[in-house]
Scaffold this motif. Structure first.
Motif, PDB file in Angstrom:
ATOM      1  N   GLN A   8      32.045  38.992  36.301  1.00 43.18           N
ATOM      2  CA  GLN A   8      31.004  39.208  37.313  1.00 43.18           C
ATOM      3  C   GLN A   8      30.954  40.693  37.643  1.00 43.18           C
ATOM      4  OE1 GLN A   8      32.310  36.885  40.680  1.00 43.18           O
ATOM      5  NE2 GLN A   8      32.199  34.953  39.584  1.00 43.18           N
ATOM      6  N   ALA A   9      29.991  41.070  38.458  1.00 46.81           N
ATOM      7  CA  ALA A   9      29.868  42.458  38.903  1.00 46.81           C
ATOM      8  C   ALA A   9      31.195  42.914  39.524  1.00 46.81           C
ATOM      9  CB  ALA A   9      28.746  42.589  39.924  1.00 46.81           C
ATOM     10  N   GLY A  10      31.646  44.074  39.126  1.00 44.78           N
ATOM     11  CA  GLY A  10      32.872  44.655  39.653  1.00 44.78           C
ATOM     12  C   GLY A  10      34.116  44.353  38.852  1.00 44.78           C
ATOM     13  N   ASP A  11      34.074  43.336  37.985  1.00 44.79           N
ATOM     14  CA  ASP A  11      35.272  42.958  37.231  1.00 44.79           C
ATOM     15  C   ASP A  11      35.724  44.043  36.253  1.00 44.79           C
ATOM     16  OD1 ASP A  11      35.744  40.488  38.424  1.00 44.79           O
ATOM     17  OD2 ASP A  11      34.497  39.406  36.977  1.00 44.79           O
ATOM     18  N   MET A  12      34.805  44.763  35.623  1.00 40.80           N
ATOM     19  CA  MET A  12      35.217  45.776  34.646  1.00 40.80           C
ATOM     20  C   MET A  12      36.010  46.889  35.319  1.00 40.80           C
ATOM     21  SD  MET A  12      34.444  44.591  31.783  1.00 40.80           S
ATOM     22  CE  MET A  12      33.900  42.901  31.892  1.00 40.80           C
ATOM     23  N   GLY A  13      35.622  47.275  36.519  1.00 40.93           N
ATOM     24  CA  GLY A  13      36.384  48.282  37.239  1.00 40.93           C
ATOM     25  C   GLY A  13      37.796  47.807  37.523  1.00 40.93           C
ATOM     26  N   LEU A  14      37.941  46.549  37.901  1.00 44.63           N
ATOM     27  CA  LEU A  14      39.260  45.982  38.164  1.00 44.63           C
ATOM     28  C   LEU A  14      40.081  45.898  36.883  1.00 44.63           C
ATOM     29  CD1 LEU A  14      41.263  44.705  40.113  1.00 44.63           C
ATOM     30  CD2 LEU A  14      40.116  42.508  39.716  1.00 44.63           C
ATOM     31  N   ILE A  15      39.453  45.503  35.788  1.00 40.52           N
ATOM     32  CA  ILE A  15      40.150  45.429  34.497  1.00 40.52           C
ATOM     33  C   ILE A  15      40.680  46.812  34.113  1.00 40.52           C
ATOM     34  CG2 ILE A  15      39.782  45.114  32.012  1.00 40.52           C
ATOM     35  CD1 ILE A  15      37.903  42.757  32.771  1.00 40.52           C
ATOM     36  N   ILE A  16      39.866  47.828  34.264  1.00 40.19           N
ATOM     37  CA  ILE A  16      40.297  49.190  33.943  1.00 40.19           C
ATOM     38  C   ILE A  16      41.465  49.597  34.840  1.00 40.19           C
ATOM     39  CG2 ILE A  16      39.615  51.632  33.964  1.00 40.19           C
ATOM     40  CD1 ILE A  16      36.685  50.507  33.395  1.00 40.19           C
ATOM     41  N   GLN A  17      41.337  49.365  36.120  1.00 40.55           N
ATOM     42  CA  GLN A  17      42.366  49.757  37.076  1.00 40.55           C
ATOM     43  C   GLN A  17      43.692  49.057  36.803  1.00 40.55           C
ATOM     44  OE1 GLN A  17      43.809  47.892  39.823  1.00 40.55           O
ATOM     45  NE2 GLN A  17      44.747  49.612  40.881  1.00 40.55           N
ATOM     46  N   ARG A  18      43.659  47.751  36.580  1.00 38.10           N
ATOM     47  CA  ARG A  18      44.896  46.999  36.363  1.00 38.10           C
ATOM     48  C   ARG A  18      45.563  47.393  35.043  1.00 38.10           C
ATOM     49  NH1 ARG A  18      47.475  46.826  39.791  1.00 38.10           N
ATOM     50  NH2 ARG A  18      48.796  45.211  38.922  1.00 38.10           N
TER      51      ARG A  18
END
Length: 163
Positions: A8-18
């Motif tokens: 969903q929206a925002g998941d790619m940023g979280l994937i990169i961060q984690r």
């Protein structure tokens, strides 16, 4: 207990961060690795084809992120039979729950349904837990090469699963 859902929206940023935080802490990967993950995530969003590609997000019952994986089309022009497994991650708190194997298995099932005949992936020799999971799914290591794409010298490996 966990559930899987599509991105969903925002998941790619979280994937990169984690990826950046965990791999820096556990494997001394640098910002070079974070940039690589960011490019993979951006390419996924830019070229996303729901019929042939998917990202799975694993969540705890309370919505906490527990892991992820992507299956994407091969980047080789004209190759419609090869998919690529990308960005597998399982949070430390979720390790040992079978989540990694489930995420890899979801990729295999989706790839078969989408008409792929093989899946490739790239990993590093020192990522032993991931390598064991890939082997259990039937992947075989087909090539290795030293590189510094993660910010330090490592041995990268290409793995292949024939479906």
């Amino acid at each position: 207990m966990y559930s899987l859902r599509s991105h969903q929206a925002g998941d790619m940023g979280l994937i990169i961060q984690r990826h950046a935080v965990l791999y820096a802490a556990e494997h001394a990967f640098t910002a070079a690795f974070e940039a690589l993950v960011a490019r993979i995530a951006a390419d996924f969003l830019d070229k996303f084809d729901a019929a042939r590609e998917k990202c799975w997000i694993a969540e705890a019952a309370d919505g906490r992120f527990l892991g992820c994986v992507m299956l994407v089309r091969s980047q080789d022009a004209g190759d419609l039979t090869t998919a690529r497994l990308r960005l597998l991650l399982v949070e430390p708190e979720a390790r040992g729950m079978g989540l990694g194997g489930r995420l890899i298995g979801e990729c295999s099932r989706f790839a078969r349904a989408a008409g792929y005949t093989r899946i490739t992936l790239w990993t590093q020799r020192d990522l032993q837990a991931a390598r064991r999971l890939y082997g259990r799914e039937g992947y075989e290591m087909v090539q290795e090469e030293e590189h510094e794409k993660v910010g330090r010298r490592v041995v990268g490996e290409e793995w292949l699963l024939v479906l």
